[in-house]
Design an enzyme around this catalytic site. Structure first.
Site, short mmCIF file in Angstrom:
data_model
loop_
_atom_site.label_atom_id
_atom_site.label_comp_id
_atom_site.label_asym_id
_atom_site.label_seq_id
_atom_site.Cartn_x
_atom_site.Cartn_y
_atom_site.Cartn_z
N PHE A 146 0.92 -1.00 -0.14
CA PHE A 146 0.11 0.52 0.22
C PHE A 146 1.10 1.28 0.39
O PHE A 146 1.89 1.52 0.80
CB PHE A 146 -1.22 0.18 1.62
N ASP A 231 9.48 2.91 2.07
CA ASP A 231 8.09 3.75 2.50
C ASP A 231 7.37 4.03 3.70
O ASP A 231 7.12 2.67 4.12
CB ASP A 231 7.00 3.45 1.26
N LYS A 260 2.25 10.94 6.78
CA LYS A 260 1.35 11.08 8.27
C LYS A 260 2.13 11.65 9.75
O LYS A 260 1.52 12.58 9.38
CB LYS A 260 1.55 9.49 8.80
C1 LIG Z 1 -0.66 5.73 4.62
C2 LIG Z 1 0.16 5.85 3.30
C3 LIG Z 1 0.61 6.42 2.02
C4 LIG Z 1 -0.21 7.04 1.60
O1 LIG Z 1 -0.51 8.23 2.46
P1 LIG Z 1 -1.76 9.25 2.03
O2 LIG Z 1 -1.08 10.81 3.43
O3 LIG Z 1 -2.94 9.08 2.40
O4 LIG Z 1 -1.52 9.65 0.85
C5 LIG Z 1 1.88 5.56 1.35
N1 LIG Z 1 2.27 4.78 2.13
C6 LIG Z 1 2.22 3.92 3.24
C7 LIG Z 1 3.01 2.87 3.98
C8 LIG Z 1 1.12 4.76 4.14
O5 LIG Z 1 0.64 3.87 5.25
#
Ligand SMILES: *Cc1c(COP(=O)(O)O)cnc(C)c1O
Length: 405
Positions: A146, A231, A260
């Protein structure tokens, strides 16, 4: 829900359902205010927030240091665009570069934008530094990833719900099973510019890879002249008991993707951090964002970094995480089939014969605990790092309670 649903909640749920696209299926809880690890709904009921905005609220709701920094900045300047500089910009980038151990930082707003930034910059590095023929760059990603919701990012998702009806898809990605180094080695070729992975897969159910996985990726990337992009939008900034989840394995990627919690639950703040050799390739006009690195975002981001520099939150995640996992492990065989995770982050598989993850979360809400299901019968727990040991015990007791029925 079996309890009598009070008026304000019913009305507010109905209004939201009437006027909103149904791209989410929220629990019928309508939050009116919040502090620390707790939220209060429109009918005055209190809940312990064990989702914490998918880890955007690592420091809890309305942490005084973060709200203070935001208030102070609101009284000075909130937006300049990147056409001009402002006095929070340089300090934020310097402090984030130091926190990540990288040379340069590029601030954006959302996680998806930061991932997009990482993809663009990796491709550019591939053409300019590695010598990949124009238009041929590939990036290796993992199954069940994700990384966000943009058209390019869902192009390499393996979740049918995230992809269906949204094509045509962006080419240039190869998907390999998560945790499988041999598959990753086989997928890398002369066109590969980057490997993009989550150090722990959150949405997939808090999947922790084998201990040699991240070091193995690091080794492969170094040997094959490929960028390792971590990520850490969800795993980073204290959640797992370290500033970055990669640290547990002693791995330093070539690029961090952050988001986040970087915005402290106050404003959306994301960034990529990398080396001069990579981020130094960008020239004016090649990439940008109107809101990226705005004064309010930078002021809050600086306050977040200051909290992380104390080490207190990482330590809380480690210590309270042990307590959480110990409590949850004791439920395995008693309605729980498996528990995974690290620090204050857990994926709990509920026996699907008992209830779905959604039903588990509804029953937890009745007991004053907010959590979120993911993929069928898994519930995900990620309480703010300010929770107390007693609150952790409450969570475990509530889960035991719903399993007893
Ligand atoms: C939430 C998330 C994203 C995307 O972040 P948004 O601010 O919702 O666009 C990307 N990578 C990971 C691992 C995430 O948990």
């Amino acid at each position: 829900m079996t309890a009598v649903v009070p008026d304000f909640t019913t009305e507010a749920v109905a209004e939201a359902e009437r006027w909103t696209a149904h791209n989410y299926h929220p629990l019928p809880v309508v939050v009116a205010d919040a502090e620390g690890a707790w939220v209060t709904d429109v009918d005055g009921r209190r809940y312990l927030d064990c989702l914490a905005g998918y880890s955007a609220l690592n420091f809890g709701h309305r942490h005084p240091a973060l709200i203070g920094a935001a208030r102070e900045q609101l009284d000075r300047v909130t937006l300049t665009s990147r056409a001009f500089l402002h006095d929070q910009f340089g300090p934020f980038c310097r402090e984030l570069a130091k926190l990540t151990g990288m040379d340069l930082v590029l601030p954006m707003n959302t996680g998806a934008e930061a991932v997009e930034t990482a993809i663009k910059v990796a491709r550019k590095w591939g053409y300019r530094a590695k010598g990949v023929p124009d238009g041929q760059a590939t990036i290796v990603v993992a199954e069940n990833n994700f990384h966000g919701r943009t058209t390019t990012i869902i192009s390499f998702s393996t979740d049918p719900d995230a992809r269906r009806d949204f094509g045509p898809y962006t080419p240039g990605f190869k998907v390999v099973p998560y945790g499988d180094l041999a598959a990753m080695a086989a997928a890398i070729d002369d066109t590969t510019v980057a490997v993009l992975v989550e150090p722990i897969q959150g949405e997939a159910g808090v999947l922790v890879p084998p201990a040699d996985y991240l070091p193995g990726i690091r080794r492969l990337c170094t040997e094959r002249n490929v960028l390792m992009i971590a990520d850490e939008v969800q795993s980073g900034l204290g959640r797992t008991g370290a500033t970055f989840a990669c640290e547990h394995e002693g791995v330093k990627p070539d690029m961090y993707v952050l988001g986040k919690a970087l915005g402290g639950g106050v404003v959306p703040v994301s960034a990529v951090a990398s080396s001069q050799a990579v981020l130094g390739l960008l020239r004016p006009g090649e990439h940008g964002s109107t809101f990226g690195g705005n004064p309010l975002a930078c002021a809050v981001g600086r306050a977040v970094i200051a909290l992380l520099e104390t080490g207190e939150y990482q330590q809380r995640a480690r210590e309270l995480g042990e307590r959480l996992h110990e409590g949850l492990r004791a439920l395995v065989g008693h309605g729980v089939t498996a528990v995974r995770g690290r620090g204050l982050w857990a994926g709990v598989d509920i026996d699907p014969d008992l209830m779905t993850g959604r039903q588990a979360c509804e029953r937890l809400a009745e007991r004053g605990i907010l959590a979120k299901d993911t993929h069928g019968s898994t519930i995900r727990l990620a309480p703010p790092l300010v929770v107390t040991p007693e609150e952790i015990d409450m969570v475990v007791a509530a889960i035991a309670g719903i399993l007893r029925g």
